[in-house]
Write an enzyme that holds these catalytic residues in place. Sequence first.
Site, PDB file in Angstrom:
ATOM      1  N   VAL A 129       5.144   2.987 -15.331  1.00  0.00           N
ATOM      2  CA  VAL A 129       5.928   1.805 -14.991  1.00  0.00           C
ATOM      3  C   VAL A 129       5.871   0.730 -16.074  1.00  0.00           C
ATOM      4  O   VAL A 129       6.667  -0.219 -16.036  1.00  0.00           O
ATOM      5  CB  VAL A 129       5.485   1.205 -13.635  1.00  0.00           C
ATOM      6  CG1 VAL A 129       5.843   2.134 -12.496  1.00  0.00           C
ATOM      7  CG2 VAL A 129       3.998   0.869 -13.639  1.00  0.00           C
ATOM      8  N   TYR A 226      -6.082 -10.377 -13.848  1.00  0.00           N
ATOM      9  CA  TYR A 226      -5.428  -9.888 -12.631  1.00  0.00           C
ATOM     10  C   TYR A 226      -4.722 -11.029 -11.900  1.00  0.00           C
ATOM     11  O   TYR A 226      -3.534 -10.934 -11.572  1.00  0.00           O
ATOM     12  CB  TYR A 226      -6.476  -9.251 -11.718  1.00  0.00           C
ATOM     13  CG  TYR A 226      -5.934  -8.666 -10.437  1.00  0.00           C
ATOM     14  CD1 TYR A 226      -5.201  -7.475 -10.463  1.00  0.00           C
ATOM     15  CD2 TYR A 226      -6.163  -9.271  -9.211  1.00  0.00           C
ATOM     16  CE1 TYR A 226      -4.715  -6.919  -9.296  1.00  0.00           C
ATOM     17  CE2 TYR A 226      -5.672  -8.718  -8.041  1.00  0.00           C
ATOM     18  CZ  TYR A 226      -4.952  -7.546  -8.084  1.00  0.00           C
ATOM     19  OH  TYR A 226      -4.461  -6.998  -6.928  1.00  0.00           O
TER      20      TYR A 226
END
Length: 338
Positions: A129, A226
């Site tokens: 992806v 993150y």
Amino acid sequence: MTVAPLVRGLFLSELACPVIVRPTDAPATLSLPDTVEELREYTLGNVELPVVVSAGEETFEVIPMPVGERAITGRVALVTGGAQGFGAEIAKGLIDQGCFVYIADLNGEGAKAKCAELGPNTHPITVNVGDEDSVAAMADEIARVTGGLDLVVSNAGIVRAGSVLEQNLSDFKLSTDINYVAFFLVTKHVGALLARQHLTAPNWLTDIIQINSKSGLVGSNKNAAYAGSKFGGIGLVQSFALEMVEHGVKVNAICPGNFYDGPLWSDPEKGLFVQYLNSGKVPGATTVADVKEFYESKVPMRRGATGIDVLRAIYYIVEQAYETGQAVPVTGGQVMMN
């Protein structure tokens, strides 16, 4: 470019229920036009499914999907990162609701194994992806296999925890590429497929849902790569929602709490429990069990998120026709919207 999304859009518009449009060598019993303008003006009449149709030089079998009380029933869905963890739970839940599910994952063998486990209404796709050519090829494959789709669950993600004072740039960039840039790529290419389908199905709503995180709503100590990528993801959700609404696409995010039982947290070598123990993120923790107890104590409901918690949020978003650009917390009360 295949005309299949336009043909699927015609059937969605006329029948108001999901269908699969797949190539076939069988003789056609119904001839359709192959331009947007003509298909939008075409009336199917009392056609019975399944039916074999031709459009230009292509021939398709149009197959009905199940219809139920829930809007989710029978939808054609894509789940990225679907071979394990939250993605696998989501894929199974969608199958249980009568959906056809593409399980897309960098781990191609894992995607095939999960499809074999879940049954015939699945299709595996090997995809990176973070790579545009790979994502574009995935969109083309979806168009060929089912003619289009109704639901995109952008779930693929990665965590590389570490102090901002010590983290490698490569780990920071990897988090950004998979959690942030990849959502752009999926929306760009799969969203284009949804937009093309919408040309002949102007009243059929579709969904792109990013599986974000509670870390997209509040900062995360020694986990900035993150959290930053997830904060950015919500910005993309809101921005894409403003643009894609003209194509009949709702774009929303789900922000789950921690999925402690999945490999992201529990993998004995690379899981977050191990990473957080090694990085010293939890003061005084000397074992993985100490780290897990610390995180569970932060949740008012005293447990981590599960697959069904996220699935219920997906069902809500699909069923709610008047909602786009939102970030839905599923955190057991750990994070509450202001």
